[in-house]
Design a protein around this motif. Structure first.
Motif, PDB file in Angstrom:
ATOM      1  N   PHE A  42      -7.242  -1.958  -2.193  1.00 47.21           N
ATOM      2  CA  PHE A  42      -6.845  -1.570  -0.661  1.00 47.21           C
ATOM      3  C   PHE A  42      -7.230  -2.687   0.241  1.00 47.21           C
ATOM      4  CE2 PHE A  42      -7.497   2.946  -1.963  1.00 47.21           C
ATOM      5  CZ  PHE A  42      -6.359   3.053  -2.426  1.00 47.21           C
ATOM      6  N   LEU A  43      -8.581  -2.928   0.276  1.00 40.61           N
ATOM      7  CA  LEU A  43      -9.080  -4.081   1.280  1.00 40.61           C
ATOM      8  C   LEU A  43      -8.243  -5.683   1.242  1.00 40.61           C
ATOM      9  CD1 LEU A  43     -12.742  -3.296   1.359  1.00 40.61           C
ATOM     10  CD2 LEU A  43     -11.150  -2.918   3.056  1.00 40.61           C
ATOM     11  N   ARG A  44      -7.916  -5.894  -0.235  1.00 40.16           N
ATOM     12  CA  ARG A  44      -7.279  -7.126  -0.287  1.00 40.16           C
ATOM     13  C   ARG A  44      -5.771  -6.980   0.106  1.00 40.16           C
ATOM     14  NH1 ARG A  44     -10.130  -8.325  -5.669  1.00 40.16           N
ATOM     15  NH2 ARG A  44     -11.879  -9.483  -4.691  1.00 40.16           N
ATOM     16  N   TYR A  45      -5.143  -5.924   0.325  1.00 38.69           N
ATOM     17  CA  TYR A  45      -3.752  -5.647   0.340  1.00 38.69           C
ATOM     18  C   TYR A  45      -3.775  -5.765   1.925  1.00 38.69           C
ATOM     19  CZ  TYR A  45       0.477  -3.660   1.976  1.00 38.69           C
ATOM     20  OH  TYR A  45       1.795  -3.614   2.380  1.00 38.69           O
ATOM     21  N   HIS A  46      -4.922  -5.311   2.686  1.00 37.29           N
ATOM     22  CA  HIS A  46      -4.875  -5.159   4.086  1.00 37.29           C
ATOM     23  C   HIS A  46      -5.076  -6.698   4.492  1.00 37.29           C
ATOM     24  CE1 HIS A  46      -7.410  -5.362   7.750  1.00 37.29           C
ATOM     25  NE2 HIS A  46      -6.568  -4.520   8.124  1.00 37.29           N
ATOM     26  N   ASP A  47      -6.005  -7.520   3.912  1.00 35.28           N
ATOM     27  CA  ASP A  47      -6.377  -8.820   4.372  1.00 35.28           C
ATOM     28  C   ASP A  47      -4.880  -9.523   4.295  1.00 35.28           C
ATOM     29  OD1 ASP A  47      -8.782  -7.989   4.868  1.00 35.28           O
ATOM     30  OD2 ASP A  47      -9.706  -8.887   3.047  1.00 35.28           O
ATOM     31  N   ARG A  48      -4.291  -9.275   3.190  1.00 35.04           N
ATOM     32  CA  ARG A  48      -3.091 -10.232   2.951  1.00 35.04           C
ATOM     33  C   ARG A  48      -2.015  -9.983   3.809  1.00 35.04           C
ATOM     34  NH1 ARG A  48      -1.965 -13.357  -1.735  1.00 35.04           N
ATOM     35  NH2 ARG A  48       0.199 -13.500  -2.033  1.00 35.04           N
ATOM     36  N   ARG A  49      -1.931  -8.756   4.411  1.00 34.97           N
ATOM     37  CA  ARG A  49      -0.535  -8.090   5.123  1.00 34.97           C
ATOM     38  C   ARG A  49      -0.898  -7.957   6.658  1.00 34.97           C
ATOM     39  NH1 ARG A  49       3.663  -8.047   4.811  1.00 34.97           N
ATOM     40  NH2 ARG A  49       5.021  -6.493   3.594  1.00 34.97           N
ATOM     41  N   ALA A  50      -2.312  -7.829   7.004  1.00 42.25           N
ATOM     42  CA  ALA A  50      -2.440  -7.388   8.207  1.00 42.25           C
ATOM     43  C   ALA A  50      -1.752  -8.178   9.282  1.00 42.25           C
ATOM     44  CB  ALA A  50      -3.841  -7.450   8.429  1.00 42.25           C
ATOM     45  N   ARG A  51      -1.269  -7.486  10.184  1.00 41.01           N
ATOM     46  CA  ARG A  51      -0.746  -8.497  11.312  1.00 41.01           C
ATOM     47  C   ARG A  51      -1.149  -7.936  12.733  1.00 41.01           C
ATOM     48  NH1 ARG A  51       5.509  -7.615   9.458  1.00 41.01           N
ATOM     49  NH2 ARG A  51       5.264  -8.002   7.449  1.00 41.01           N
ATOM     50  N   PRO A  52      -1.300  -8.832  13.529  1.00 42.41           N
ATOM     51  CA  PRO A  52      -2.176  -8.310  14.864  1.00 42.41           C
ATOM     52  C   PRO A  52      -1.258  -7.150  15.563  1.00 42.41           C
ATOM     53  CG  PRO A  52      -1.988 -10.783  14.446  1.00 42.41           C
ATOM     54  CD  PRO A  52      -1.331 -10.158  13.520  1.00 42.41           C
ATOM     55  N   GLY A  53      -1.960  -6.374  15.867  1.00 45.22           N
ATOM     56  CA  GLY A  53      -1.252  -5.278  16.851  1.00 45.22           C
ATOM     57  C   GLY A  53      -0.504  -4.238  15.893  1.00 45.22           C
ATOM     58  N   LEU A  54      -0.376  -4.616  14.615  1.00 39.18           N
ATOM     59  CA  LEU A  54       0.309  -3.409  13.707  1.00 39.18           C
ATOM     60  C   LEU A  54      -0.529  -2.813  12.946  1.00 39.18           C
ATOM     61  CD1 LEU A  54       3.647  -5.067  12.684  1.00 39.18           C
ATOM     62  CD2 LEU A  54       3.407  -3.344  14.249  1.00 39.18           C
ATOM     63  N   ARG A  55      -0.316  -1.591  12.929  1.00 39.37           N
ATOM     64  CA  ARG A  55      -1.014  -0.820  11.796  1.00 39.37           C
ATOM     65  C   ARG A  55      -0.315  -0.915  10.508  1.00 39.37           C
ATOM     66  NH1 ARG A  55       0.016   5.464  12.700  1.00 39.37           N
ATOM     67  NH2 ARG A  55       2.202   4.496  12.653  1.00 39.37           N
ATOM     68  N   MET A  56      -0.640  -0.363   9.286  1.00 45.16           N
ATOM     69  CA  MET A  56      -0.363  -0.516   8.081  1.00 45.16           C
ATOM     70  C   MET A  56      -0.273   0.869   7.236  1.00 45.16           C
ATOM     71  SD  MET A  56      -2.596  -2.917   5.338  1.00 45.16           S
ATOM     72  CE  MET A  56      -2.079  -4.246   6.608  1.00 45.16           C
ATOM     73  N   ARG A  57       0.665   1.164   6.641  1.00 45.55           N
ATOM     74  CA  ARG A  57       0.517   2.453   5.907  1.00 45.55           C
ATOM     75  C   ARG A  57       0.838   2.336   4.400  1.00 45.55           C
ATOM     76  NH1 ARG A  57       4.837   6.184   9.136  1.00 45.55           N
ATOM     77  NH2 ARG A  57       4.565   5.369  11.095  1.00 45.55           N
ATOM     78  N   MET A  58      -0.092   2.984   3.654  1.00 48.94           N
ATOM     79  CA  MET A  58      -0.204   3.103   2.295  1.00 48.94           C
ATOM     80  C   MET A  58      -0.056   4.463   1.840  1.00 48.94           C
ATOM     81  SD  MET A  58      -3.462   0.835   1.086  1.00 48.94           S
ATOM     82  CE  MET A  58      -3.871  -0.599   1.935  1.00 48.94           C
ATOM     83  N   ILE A  59       0.825   4.687   0.772  1.00 47.64           N
ATOM     84  CA  ILE A  59       0.717   5.783  -0.255  1.00 47.64           C
ATOM     85  C   ILE A  59      -0.013   5.355  -1.255  1.00 47.64           C
ATOM     86  CG2 ILE A  59       2.296   7.184  -1.903  1.00 47.64           C
ATOM     87  CD1 ILE A  59       4.571   6.678   0.229  1.00 47.64           C
ATOM     88  N   ALA A  60      -1.002   6.193  -1.607  1.00 50.06           N
ATOM     89  CA  ALA A  60      -2.299   5.669  -2.611  1.00 50.06           C
ATOM     90  C   ALA A  60      -2.313   6.947  -3.405  1.00 50.06           C
ATOM     91  CB  ALA A  60      -3.147   5.374  -1.912  1.00 50.06           C
ATOM     92  N   GLU A  61      -1.529   7.041  -4.704  1.00 47.26           N
ATOM     93  CA  GLU A  61      -1.768   8.039  -5.376  1.00 47.26           C
ATOM     94  C   GLU A  61      -2.772   7.944  -6.705  1.00 47.26           C
ATOM     95  OE1 GLU A  61       1.836   9.977  -6.705  1.00 47.26           O
ATOM     96  OE2 GLU A  61       0.534  11.571  -8.019  1.00 47.26           O
ATOM     97  N   PRO A  62      -3.941   8.694  -6.656  1.00 42.67           N
ATOM     98  CA  PRO A  62      -4.730   8.298  -7.947  1.00 42.67           C
ATOM     99  C   PRO A  62      -4.279   8.849  -9.138  1.00 42.67           C
ATOM    100  CG  PRO A  62      -5.902   9.358  -6.183  1.00 42.67           C
ATOM    101  CD  PRO A  62      -4.332   9.624  -5.779  1.00 42.67           C
ATOM    102  N   VAL A  63      -4.633   8.053 -10.210  1.00 41.35           N
ATOM    103  CA  VAL A  63      -4.268   8.735 -11.593  1.00 41.35           C
ATOM    104  C   VAL A  63      -5.552   9.434 -12.161  1.00 41.35           C
ATOM    105  CG1 VAL A  63      -3.860   8.270 -14.075  1.00 41.35           C
ATOM    106  CG2 VAL A  63      -2.968   6.715 -12.216  1.00 41.35           C
ATOM    107  N   TRP A  64      -4.991  10.917 -12.370  1.00 42.86           N
ATOM    108  CA  TRP A  64      -6.259  11.800 -12.636  1.00 42.86           C
ATOM    109  C   TRP A  64      -5.861  12.605 -13.963  1.00 42.86           C
ATOM    110  CZ3 TRP A  64      -9.788  12.151  -9.051  1.00 42.86           C
ATOM    111  CH2 TRP A  64      -9.571  12.034  -7.815  1.00 42.86           C
ATOM    112  N   CYS A  65      -4.637  12.427 -14.435  1.00 44.34           N
ATOM    113  CA  CYS A  65      -4.396  12.811 -15.764  1.00 44.34           C
ATOM    114  C   CYS A  65      -5.179  11.799 -16.922  1.00 44.34           C
ATOM    115  CB  CYS A  65      -2.765  12.733 -16.048  1.00 44.34           C
ATOM    116  SG  CYS A  65      -2.496  13.844 -17.377  1.00 44.34           S
ATOM    117  N   GLY A  66      -5.886  12.489 -17.801  1.00 41.69           N
ATOM    118  CA  GLY A  66      -6.394  11.901 -18.856  1.00 41.69           C
ATOM    119  C   GLY A  66      -7.837  11.147 -18.463  1.00 41.69           C
ATOM    120  N   LYS A  67      -8.384  11.320 -17.293  1.00 43.58           N
ATOM    121  CA  LYS A  67      -9.620  10.610 -17.104  1.00 43.58           C
ATOM    122  C   LYS A  67     -10.565  11.695 -17.572  1.00 43.58           C
ATOM    123  CE  LYS A  67      -8.888   7.611 -13.239  1.00 43.58           C
ATOM    124  NZ  LYS A  67      -7.857   6.936 -13.656  1.00 43.58           N
TER     125      LYS A  67
END
Lengths: 300, 324
Positions: free
Chosen positions: B84-109
Motif C-alpha cells: 500500500f505504502l509503495r503504491y502511494h509513494d509511486r503514484r502520489a500527486r500533490p494536492g490529490l487524494r488516491m483511492r484503493m479497493i483493497a480486498e483481502p483474501v480470506w478463503c483458505g487461510k
C-alpha cells in the motif's frame, strides 16, 4: 575480483616480516604512495633501517622516497635511517647489471644496519625505473636476474623488501613473471581490523573489500571506511564476497554512500554480494537506489 | 456516492460487505469512476474475477485503472502494508487524494493467518493515518467466514452498502483490538534449545545460526533466518538495560524462535501494537529492523506484559517448497 594477481598470497604491508620478499603491483601513484608510506612508517615502528634503491633520474638522498610516499620531507624521524643506493651505479658499460657488486653492497648495508642496532634492513625500490631510467619496456630476463639476487640475499631472514612494478608499464605476461618471482604480493593495510570485521582499501578496481561481520557495533567503522573512498573519481567497487553478516543498518550505510555519490554523477558497485543480501536489498526497495550498481552475486 | 467522505485530509477506511457481483459493482463502479474523473490515482487490488467485472463495467475508462491481483499484492500483512505504502509513494500527486479497493483474501487461510489479517485491517487505521487515501475493503460474504465479515465492522470505522454509508457501531480502537486478538498459543516445547539472557548480538547470531542449521536450513535460507532473528533482537535490545533469553524449536514446516526481553522496571516500555509494519524510509528509524524481521518471517508476534516482552517469530523450514 579485487586483486587480479596473487589472490592467495596477499600480505598486508603492516604484516611484512624480515625474510619477506614481496612485490607491489600498482596502477596509480596514490596506490603506491599509500602502501609505501605504511611500509616506511612500519619500518620506523619496527626499528628497521630503510634502504631505497633509487632510479637514474632520482635526486640524490632520501627525497625521492619521501616524494613517492608523500611524506613530509622534513620528517626528522627518518634522519639517519634511510640509505639510498643508486641502481644505475651497478650497470656495466653494456647495460648489464653487475650482480655481484650489488649483492656485496646490500650485504654491507644489512651488516651495518645490524651493527647499528636495527632489527632488519627494509628495502624498497622500483626495479623497472631504477634499471631502465624510466624509459621503454622492461627487460624481463634482466629484472628476473635482479629479483633472483634479492631473493637469495633475503633468505637469510634479516632483510625484507618490496619491489614495485607499475602495471601501466608492463604487459600482462611480464607482470605474471615478476609476480611469480615473489612469494607474496603486498596490499594496503586494512582501514578496519577488528576480531569480526576487516575493511581494506583496494585499487584495482578502486574501492573497499569488506570481510566479516557488520552489525550495530561496527557501523561507525564502516562509515569511516566509506568516507575514505568518498573522493574516488568514477566508480567505487565494494567487494563483498567475504561478508558473513551485514545488518540492515549496515546496508543502509552502503545505500546512503551510493546516493551521495549519485549526486556527483558517480556510482558504487556492490560486487560479490551474498545472494541473501541481494534479496534483502530488493525487498526493502533499495535496488533502485540512485548511484547503485549490483554486480555479480557471490555463489554460495 | 457521498463526496464528503474522504474528499480531503487523511486516511478514510471503509468496509463493504457484498454478496453478489452486482453488489460489488454497485460500490466499486461509482467509486472508481469518480476517482478517475477527478484525476486521482485509483487502484483495484481484488480478485481476478472482480477485476474483470470492473473492467467490463468501466469500458474505455478501465485503461486508467491500476489493478493488482490481490493474493499477490502482499502475501502477508507486513508485505500488504508495504505494498500500500509503495503504491502511494509511486503514484502520489500533490494536492490529490488516491483511492484503493483493497480486498483481502480470506478463503483458505489458517486460523493464525486470519487473526493476523484481522489485526492488520485494524492496524491500517493507525499505519496509514494521515495519508490522503480513501480505501474500501470489500468482503465477499459468499466466501469469507462469518467471523471475518463480523470483524470488518470492528476494524473499519464505517461500511458502504452500495453507496450508502453506515457507521460501524462495533468499531474498536486498533491497539485494544490487536491486544484482544492474540495469535493461537503455541508455547515452546520443554526440549527447546535455549541461550541467554544476553545483551550481545554476537551470541544471538550464533544461536540463530546453530538452530537454523540444526533444523536443516542452509545457504541463503539460513542466512535470512539469522538476519531475521538478529534484527528482531537488535530492535528489542535497543531498550535500556534490555537482555534477551532465547529459545528455538522446530515445528512442522517452520523454525520457531522466542525472544524474551527483560528490562529494569523503570526502563520497561511496551512495544507498540503495530511496530515494524512500515518499510524503511529515507532516514533510519528504530523500527526498521523489526520491519525486516517481520518481512523475512512467516509470522512474527510481539507482546508486552509488565517488564517482559515476548517476541515469537517463525521462519519457513527446509521443507517449504515455495522457496526452492
Amino acid at each position: 575480483m579485487v586483486q587480479p594477481h596473487g589472490v592467495r598470497r596477499r600480505v598486508h604491508v603492516g604484516e611484512l616480516q624480515p625474510g619477506d620478499h614481496a612485490c607491489l603491483l600498482f596502477e596509480s601513484d596514490e596506490e603506491r604512495a599509500s602502501i609505501l608510506r605504511d611500509f616506511v612508517l612500519g619500518g620506523l615502528d619496527a626499528q628497521d633501517k630503510i634502504l631505497y634503491l633509487s632510479g637514474e633520474d632520482d635526486p640524490p638522498g632520501p627525497g625521492a622516497l619521501l616524494d613517492e610516499c608523500r611524506l613530509d620531507g622534513t620528517l626528522t624521524a627518518l634522519d639517519g635511517r634511510v640509505e639510498v643506493v643508486r641502481l644505475a651505479e651497478f650497470r656495466s658499460g653494456h647495460g648489464q647489471l653487475e650482480a655481484a657488486a650489488l649483492l656485496r653492497r646490500l650485504r654491507g648495508a644489512a651488516r651495518r644496519s645490524r651493527e647499528e642496532g636495527y632489527r632488519a634492513l627494509r628495502v624498497a625500490g622500483e626495479p623497472c625505473a631504477a634499471l631502465h631510467g624510466g624509459h621503454g619496456l622492461p627487460d624481463v630476463p634482466r629484472l628476473l636476474r635482479y629479483e633472483a639476487l634479492l631473493a637469495e640475499e633475503f633468505s637469510s631472514g634479516e632483510t625484507l623488501a618490496v619491489c614495485q612494478y607499475d602495471i601501466r608499464r608492463c604487459d600482462p605476461a611480464a607482470l605474471d613473471a615478476f609476480e611469480s618471482a615473489h612469494a607474496r604480493s603486498v596490499v594496503a593495510d586494512p582501514l578496519v581490523r577488528t576480531a569480526d570485521l576487516v575493511v581494506a582499501r583496494t585499487y584495482r578496481p578502486q574501492g573497499l573489500r569488506i570481510e566479516g561481520v557488520v552489525d550495530a557495533g561496527s557501523h561507525r567503522r564502516l562509515r569511516d571506511a566509506l568516507g575514505s573512498v568518498a573522493a574516488v573519481r568514477g566508480e567505487v567497487c565494494l567487494e563483498m564476497s567475504g561478508v558473513e553478516f551485514l545488518d540492515l543498518g549496515g546496508l543502509r550505510l552502503l545505500m546512503t554512500f551510493a546516493r551521495a555519490r549519485a549526486a556527483r554523477h558517480r556510482t558504487v558497485e556492490l560486487s560479490g554480494l551474498p545472494r541473501h543480501l541481494l534479496q534483502v536489498i530488493t525487498v526493502v526497495g533499495w535496488d533502485r537506489t540512485p548511484g547503485l550498481r549490483l554486480g555479480a552475486v557471490h555463489a554460495c | 456516492m457521498p463526496a464528503e467522505h474522504g474528499a480531503e485530509g487523511g486516511f478514510v477506511h471503509h468496509a463493504c460487505l457484498y454478496g453478489s457481483d452486482a453488489e460489488f459493482l454497485a460500490m466499486a463502479v461509482p467509486f472508481v469512476r469518480e476517482g478517475l474523473a477527478a484525476g486521482e490515482p485509483v487502484l483495484a487490488a481484488t480478485t481476478p474475477a472482480n477485476i474483470e467485472l470492473l473492467r467490463d463495467a468501466l469500458g474505455e475508462r478501465a485503461h486508467a485503472l491500476d489493478t493488482a491481483e490481490t493474493a499477490y499484492f502482499g502475501r502477508r500483512p507486513v508485505e500488504r502494508v508495504s505494498a500500500f505504502l509503495r503504491y502511494h509513494d509511486r503514484r502520489a500527486r500533490p494536492g490529490l487524494r488516491m483511492r484503493m479497493i483493497a480486498e483481502p483474501v480470506w478463503c483458505g487461510k489458517s486460523a493464525r493467518q486470519v487473526a493476523e489479517w484481522k489485526r492488520m485491517e485494524s492496524g491500517l487505521n493507525v499505519l496509514l493515518a494521515g495519508l490522503p487515501l480513501w480505501m474500501i475493503c470489500p468482503y465477499d460474504t459468499r466466501t469469507a467466514p462469518r467471523d471475518v465479515a463480523g470483524a470488518a465492522c470492528a476494524t473499519h470505522p464505517a461500511r458502504l452498502d452500495g453507496q450508502r454509508l453506515i457507521p460501524c457501531a462495533t468499531y474498536a480502537d486498533p491497539g485494544a483490538y490487536a491486544a484482544a486478538m492474540p495469535p493461537p498459543r503455541s508455547p515452546a516445547p520443554p526440549g527447546a534449545a535455549r541461550t541467554g539472557p544476553t545483551d550481545r548480538l554476537r551470541a544471538v547470531r550464533g544461536f540463530a545460526r546453530e538452530r537454523a542449521a540444526a533444523a536443516g536450513l542452509s545457504g541463503e535460507r539460513l542466512a535470512l533466518a539469522v538476519l531475521a532473528v538478529t534484527e528482531a533482537a537488535g530492535y528489542l535490545l535497543a531498550g535500556e538495560g534490555a537482555r534477551l533469553a532465547l529459545r528455538a524449536w522446530p515445528e512442522p514446516g517452520e523454525v520457531a524462535y522466542e525472544l524474551l526481553r527483560t528490562q529494569p522496571a523503570a526502563a520497561a516500555e511496551a512495544v507498540p501494537a503495530f511496530a515494524g509494519f512500515r518499510p524503511p524510509g529515507r532516514a533510519a528509524a528504530p523500527e526498521d529492523g523489526l520491519w525486516l524481521a517481520r518481512t523475512l518471517s512467516e509470522a512474527l508476534d510481539v507482546r508486552t506484559q509488565g517488564p517482559l516482552t515476548r517476541l515469537t517469530l517463525r521462519v519457513a523450514g527446509p521443507g517449504d517448497a515455495e522457496r526452492w
